[in-house]
Design a protein around this motif. Structure first.
Motif, PDB file in Angstrom:
ATOM      1  N   VAL A   5      49.708  40.489  52.680  1.00 17.05           N
ATOM      2  CA  VAL A   5      49.508  39.039  52.706  1.00 17.05           C
ATOM      3  C   VAL A   5      50.701  38.398  53.397  1.00 17.05           C
ATOM      4  N   SER A   6      50.545  37.137  53.772  1.00 14.45           N
ATOM      5  CA  SER A   6      51.622  36.419  54.444  1.00 14.45           C
ATOM      6  C   SER A   6      52.808  36.213  53.510  1.00 14.45           C
ATOM      7  N   HIS A   7      53.997  36.217  54.093  1.00 17.97           N
ATOM      8  CA  HIS A   7      55.217  35.988  53.325  1.00 17.97           C
ATOM      9  C   HIS A   7      55.106  34.671  52.571  1.00 17.97           C
ATOM     10  N   GLY A   8      55.413  34.694  51.292  1.00 22.54           N
ATOM     11  CA  GLY A   8      55.360  33.500  50.470  1.00 22.54           C
ATOM     12  C   GLY A   8      54.068  33.335  49.689  1.00 22.54           C
ATOM     13  N   THR A   9      53.054  34.150  49.984  1.00 20.17           N
ATOM     14  CA  THR A   9      51.769  34.040  49.292  1.00 20.17           C
ATOM     15  C   THR A   9      51.910  34.432  47.829  1.00 20.17           C
ATOM     16  N   LEU A  10      51.351  33.626  46.938  1.00 18.02           N
ATOM     17  CA  LEU A  10      51.261  33.960  45.530  1.00 18.02           C
ATOM     18  C   LEU A  10      49.888  34.602  45.333  1.00 18.02           C
ATOM     19  N   ILE A  11      49.864  35.872  45.010  1.00 14.91           N
ATOM     20  CA  ILE A  11      48.607  36.624  45.003  1.00 14.91           C
ATOM     21  C   ILE A  11      47.866  36.384  43.697  1.00 14.91           C
ATOM     22  N   ASP A  12      46.835  35.535  43.765  1.00 22.37           N
ATOM     23  CA  ASP A  12      45.989  35.333  42.595  1.00 22.37           C
ATOM     24  C   ASP A  12      44.681  36.089  42.774  1.00 22.37           C
ATOM     25  N   GLU A  13      43.791  35.973  41.807  1.00 27.50           N
ATOM     26  CA  GLU A  13      42.568  36.754  41.791  1.00 27.50           C
ATOM     27  C   GLU A  13      41.551  36.303  42.828  1.00 27.50           C
ATOM     28  N   ASP A  14      41.792  35.168  43.475  1.00 23.53           N
ATOM     29  CA  ASP A  14      40.868  34.676  44.500  1.00 23.53           C
ATOM     30  C   ASP A  14      41.252  35.099  45.916  1.00 23.53           C
ATOM     31  N   VAL A  15      42.371  35.770  46.067  1.00 24.76           N
ATOM     32  CA  VAL A  15      42.762  36.274  47.384  1.00 24.76           C
ATOM     33  C   VAL A  15      41.756  37.338  47.819  1.00 24.76           C
ATOM     34  N   PRO A  16      41.159  37.220  49.010  1.00 23.68           N
ATOM     35  CA  PRO A  16      40.181  38.230  49.456  1.00 23.68           C
ATOM     36  C   PRO A  16      40.847  39.587  49.667  1.00 23.68           C
ATOM     37  N   PRO A  17      40.323  40.653  49.066  1.00 23.75           N
ATOM     38  CA  PRO A  17      40.917  41.979  49.265  1.00 23.75           C
ATOM     39  C   PRO A  17      40.739  42.469  50.698  1.00 23.75           C
ATOM     40  N   ARG A  18      41.818  42.900  51.303  1.00 20.89           N
ATOM     41  CA  ARG A  18      41.794  43.490  52.646  1.00 20.89           C
ATOM     42  C   ARG A  18      42.724  44.695  52.669  1.00 20.89           C
ATOM     43  N   PRO A  19      42.380  45.749  51.933  1.00 21.63           N
ATOM     44  CA  PRO A  19      43.270  46.918  51.842  1.00 21.63           C
ATOM     45  C   PRO A  19      43.419  47.615  53.178  1.00 21.63           C
ATOM     46  N   GLN A  20      44.611  48.186  53.401  1.00 23.94           N
ATOM     47  CA  GLN A  20      44.918  48.816  54.683  1.00 23.94           C
ATOM     48  C   GLN A  20      45.209  50.308  54.569  1.00 23.94           C
ATOM     49  N   THR A  21      45.258  50.841  53.351  1.00 24.01           N
ATOM     50  CA  THR A  21      45.558  52.261  53.172  1.00 24.01           C
ATOM     51  C   THR A  21      44.386  52.964  52.498  1.00 24.01           C
ATOM     52  N   LEU A  22      44.332  54.284  52.650  1.00 21.30           N
ATOM     53  CA  LEU A  22      43.265  55.054  52.014  1.00 21.30           C
ATOM     54  C   LEU A  22      43.313  54.914  50.500  1.00 21.30           C
ATOM     55  N   TYR A  23      44.514  54.897  49.952  1.00 16.88           N
ATOM     56  CA  TYR A  23      44.650  54.743  48.503  1.00 16.88           C
ATOM     57  C   TYR A  23      44.097  53.403  48.042  1.00 16.88           C
ATOM     58  N   ALA A  24      44.527  52.328  48.695  1.00 17.42           N
ATOM     59  CA  ALA A  24      44.069  50.995  48.301  1.00 17.42           C
ATOM     60  C   ALA A  24      42.563  50.836  48.490  1.00 17.42           C
ATOM     61  N   LEU A  25      42.019  51.422  49.551  1.00 15.48           N
ATOM     62  CA  LEU A  25      40.572  51.363  49.774  1.00 15.48           C
ATOM     63  C   LEU A  25      39.806  52.073  48.658  1.00 15.48           C
ATOM     64  N   ALA A  26      40.304  53.237  48.245  1.00 15.32           N
ATOM     65  CA  ALA A  26      39.648  53.975  47.167  1.00 15.32           C
ATOM     66  C   ALA A  26      39.726  53.204  45.856  1.00 15.32           C
TER      67      ALA A  26
END
Length: 328
Positions: free
Chosen positions: A125-146
């Motif tokens: 996510v962009s620097h400074g983003t507070l990651i809440d539950e409404d942030v759209p998931p966009r995983p970039q690694t095999l682990y995160a995708l799984a």
């Protein structure tokens, strides 16, 4: 932790792992009968009922029979699988959840499920983003995708009314008994083995990330299991983005070694330690629905991490008084 009353039987899948052992302890502290489920027994689950079972390999029918026989009221999926390919990542992270959901659907009185996801499901996510539950998931690694695939399966079942459960997306953890392959677990081992005079060189990511104590994360799991207001998805983190160098310095302080014991080396971070340059979790939903907040400061977490890694013969480093520790 606020007393919610004693829980019934709790099965912790991955009960011998770096997260699972603390989850077992947290439920036991609340008076629950704990059933630690894992492929191999370790001293981490001494004192609990242990069931040797590969939950990803067994059938859904076998898993349902085990849960029913143990009269389990709550299941916690604290398993974590790692691999280099999509298939290897999917074996534990996805296949196990498929089996588990099928098992729960087949039971006359299915237990409540608390599934541990990861904050990395959201991706960078962009620097400074507070990651809440409404942030759209966009995983970039095999682990995160799984992990995202598994979390989506659980969330779909909960939202469709087929399952009583919660997904906790937990950020990076520190604290006692770290995974040896984790960044700070491996660093602590290197500091232990290097000796005070030699020191080590280390490539440190120019990144700010959110780290929560593993015991605070386990407390969130217990609260999610016991709270009727938990909700289908809750993020768990300290709510602070600390520079990796600050965290390394906190670990060095815990060892009692000189600050220059870790010499920073320039270069790109690769492998499992590579990740997003910014992670800061919005934990407001956890506070509102679970009454949860982090209790352990960074220095306390690193001291307790070091105390479980340092040589048994080495004296502990001086521990600052609580008034001297950084405030959260």
């Amino acid at each position: 932790m606020t007393q919610h009353g004693a829980a019934g039987a709790v099965a912790v899948l991955g009960g011998t792992g770096c997260m699972g052992r603390h989850i077992c302890a947290a439920f036991a502290e609340q008076g629950a009968h704990v059933v630690a489920v894992s492929r191999r027994r370790t001293p981490a689950v001494d004192g609990y009922r242990f069931l040797p079972l590969d939950a990803a390999r067994c059938t859904a029918e076998e898993l349902a029979a085990v849960l029913a026989a143990e009269k389990v009221d709550t299941v916690v999926n604290a398993t974590l699988g790692w691999g280099r390919t999509k298939e290897e990542m999917g074996y534990t992270n996805v296949r196990l959840v498929e089996r588990l959901l099928c098992a729960l659907r087949s039971m006359a009185h299915p237990p409540r499920l608390v599934h541990l996801g990861t904050i990395h499901e959201y991706g960078p996510v962009s620097h400074g983003t507070l990651i809440d539950e409404d942030v759209p998931p966009r995983p970039q690694t095999l682990y995160a995708l799984a992990k995202l695939t598994a979390s989506h399966m659980v969330l779909e079942a909960v939202r469709a009314g087929r399952l009583d459960g919660t997904v906790l997306r937990v950020t990076n953890t520190i604290g006692p008994h770290p995974a040896p392959e984790s960044f700070f677990g491996a660093l602590a081992a290197r500091l232990r083995d290097s000796g005070a005079a030699e020191g080590i060189e280390l490539t440190i990511a120019d990144a700010r990330r959110d780290y929560v104590d593993v015991r605070d994360a386990a407390d969130a799991v217990v609260r999610a299991a016991q709270s009727p207001l938990a909700g289908p998805l809750v993020n768990i983190g300290r709510g602070e983005a600390l520079h990796i160098r600050e965290l390394v310095d906190a670990l060095v302080r815990a060892t009692g070694l000189a600050p220059e014991s870790v010499r920073e080396r320039r270069g790109a971070v690769t492998g499992r330690s590579a990740g997003a340059d910014w992670i800061r979790v919005d934990n407001s939903r956890a506070r509102q629905l679970l009454g949860w907040q982090s209790r352990y400061g960074i220095d306390e977490s690193m001291q307790d991490l070091w105390d479980t890694v340092r040589p048994a013969s080495a004296p502990p480093a001086p521990v600052p008084t609580r008034d001297d520790r950084p405030r959260r």
